[in-house]
Design an enzyme around this catalytic site. Structure first.
Site, short mmCIF file in Angstrom:
data_model
loop_
_atom_site.label_atom_id
_atom_site.label_comp_id
_atom_site.label_asym_id
_atom_site.label_seq_id
_atom_site.Cartn_x
_atom_site.Cartn_y
_atom_site.Cartn_z
N TYR A 28 -0.17 -4.82 0.24
CA TYR A 28 -1.37 -3.66 -0.06
C TYR A 28 -1.05 -2.94 -1.43
CZ TYR A 28 1.95 0.12 1.51
OH TYR A 28 2.86 0.89 1.71
N LYS B 287 5.59 -4.97 -1.83
CA LYS B 287 4.69 -3.55 -0.91
C LYS B 287 4.09 -4.28 0.09
CE LYS B 287 1.99 0.23 -2.13
NZ LYS B 287 2.87 1.49 -1.37
N GLU C 45 15.33 5.72 -2.09
CA GLU C 45 13.79 6.18 -2.27
C GLU C 45 13.61 6.86 -0.92
OE1 GLU C 45 10.78 3.03 -2.83
OE2 GLU C 45 11.73 1.70 -1.35
N LEU D 183 10.81 0.06 -3.72
CA LEU D 183 9.59 -0.32 -4.33
C LEU D 183 9.39 0.49 -5.75
CD1 LEU D 183 6.72 -1.51 -3.68
CD2 LEU D 183 6.04 0.80 -3.50
N1 PDD Z 1 3.59 4.62 -0.77
N2 PDD Z 1 8.41 3.82 -2.31
C1 PDD Z 1 7.85 3.35 -1.15
C2 PDD Z 1 8.49 2.84 -0.11
C3 PDD Z 1 6.46 3.64 -1.05
O1 PDD Z 1 5.84 3.26 0.11
C4 PDD Z 1 5.52 4.18 -1.98
C5 PDD Z 1 4.09 4.45 -1.95
C6 PDD Z 1 6.53 4.57 -3.25
C7 PDD Z 1 5.77 5.13 -4.43
O2 PDD Z 1 5.02 4.34 -5.08
P1 PDD Z 1 3.63 4.74 -6.12
O3 PDD Z 1 4.18 5.67 -7.07
O4 PDD Z 1 3.26 3.42 -6.78
O5 PDD Z 1 2.49 5.20 -4.92
C8 PDD Z 1 7.72 4.21 -3.40
C9 PDD Z 1 2.22 4.53 -0.84
C10 PDD Z 1 1.76 5.71 -1.36
C11 PDD Z 1 1.87 4.37 0.86
O6 PDD Z 1 2.39 3.50 1.42
O7 PDD Z 1 0.84 5.02 1.08
#
Ligand code: PDD
Length: 286
Positions: free
Chosen positions: A32, A147, A179, A203
């Site tokens: 996703y 992801k 993270e 991620l």
């Molecule tokens: N999550 N690390 C993890 C494990 C994440 O699930 C996310 C984002 C990030 C940040 O990535 P980005 O800057 O590309 O949003 C880092 C999303 C927002 C979610 O699962 O809803």
């Protein structure tokens, strides 16, 4: 709620249905993306779609749609609330087969879904007081660069943070803070902005990359290196970042004040750069 894109059609939410044999439902066998959009303009859509492709490759699925096809879908979903800030959510699963079997179907027909939801404006308390985080052992798998919709470990970790009165759980593996359960991690020490390097254990956040880019342009010194969990408590500043949270200052760690206990000066600077970037994106829609 507005219409949802599902397998080539835009349908009302109550009509957006999938089979119980869908591998996304049975196995969490899917990937996703979450893409923020400001006044109808997705932020870094190409980068998000590139990461989607990396995730698809990571699970052995072909990209079901091209970049222009995704853009068209996003345009239509966002058009329902053209002036508002929204988050696009898209998901691709390996589709369904006649029988439940861990092994891939020979010729999968992916299930492709996308929807948009309004993003609430930032709570002013975040900039005033910052947020609390707790540290937790990273109980996820070893391919956190994908992801995936297999999110049970992240769900349990985030819930555990919630129950501890914290915004986020900072995940620790072998003594390293990698993270958050749904965000990336930054630390400020002696004027240096530090974040763990990309790799299979975290991620590659699109917001993370944008923060590094904006900080680099402002000549803020950057280091991509491992962060020992022991460094967090003594850091000048700690931040988390994600598409829906932007950059948040962390002012409590495991129930103790962090740094001065207030959002720090470097966070204010980088947050201002981020807000300017967003405002320019919004203006480009006009
Ligand atoms: N999550 N690390 C993890 C494990 C994440 O699930 C996310 C984002 C990030 C940040 O990535 P980005 O800057 O590309 O949003 C880092 C999303 C927002 C979610 O699962 O809803």
């Amino acid at each position: 709620m507005h219409e949802i894109y599902l397998n080539g059609a835009f349908v009302a939410p109550q009509q957006a249905m999938i089979s119980v044999m869908d591998r996304g439902f049975l196995f969490g066998d899917g990937v996703y993306e979450v893409i923020p959009a400001y006044a109808g303009r997705p932020l870094r859509a190409a980068e998000h779609l590139q990461r989607l492709e990396n995730s698809l490759r990571g699970i052995g699925l072909q990209a079901p749609l091209s970049l222009p096809e995704w853009s068209e879908i996003f345009g239509r979903l966002l058009a329902a609330e053209p002036d508002r800030d929204q988050a696009l959510y898209l998901q691709v699963t390996r589709g369904s087969a006649a029988h439940r079997d861990h092994r891939f179907p020979a010729r999968p027909t992916p299930t492709v879904m996308a929807m948009a939801k309004l993003m609430p404006a930032r709570d002013p308390a975040v900039a005033e007081r910052g947020v609390a985080v707790v540290t937790r052992e990273d109980i996820r798998w070893l391919r956190c660069d994908i992801k995936t919709t297999s999110l049970l470990a992240a769900v349990l970790l985030r819930q555990s943070a919630q129950e501890a009165g914290a915004e986020e759980a900072i995940l620790v593996r072998d003594g390293l803070a990698l993270e958050g359960s749904t965000s990336n991690l930054f630390l400020v020490q002696d004027g240096q902005l530090i974040t763990p390097p990309k790799g299979p254990l975290l991620l590659a956040g699109i917001t993370r990359d944008l923060v590094l880019e904006l900080a680099g342009q402002a000549k803020i010194p950057i280091q991509e290196r491992d962060i020992a969990v022991a460094e967090l408590q003594g850091a000048d500043e700690v931040w988390i970042s994600s598409s829906t949270r932007e950059v948040m200052p962390v002012t409590r760690l495991d129930d103790r004040p962090l740094g001065t206990g207030c959002p720090g000066p470097l966070w204010r600077r980088v947050d201002a750069l981020y807000q300017t970037f967003k405002a320019e994106l919004r203006r480009s829609a006009a």
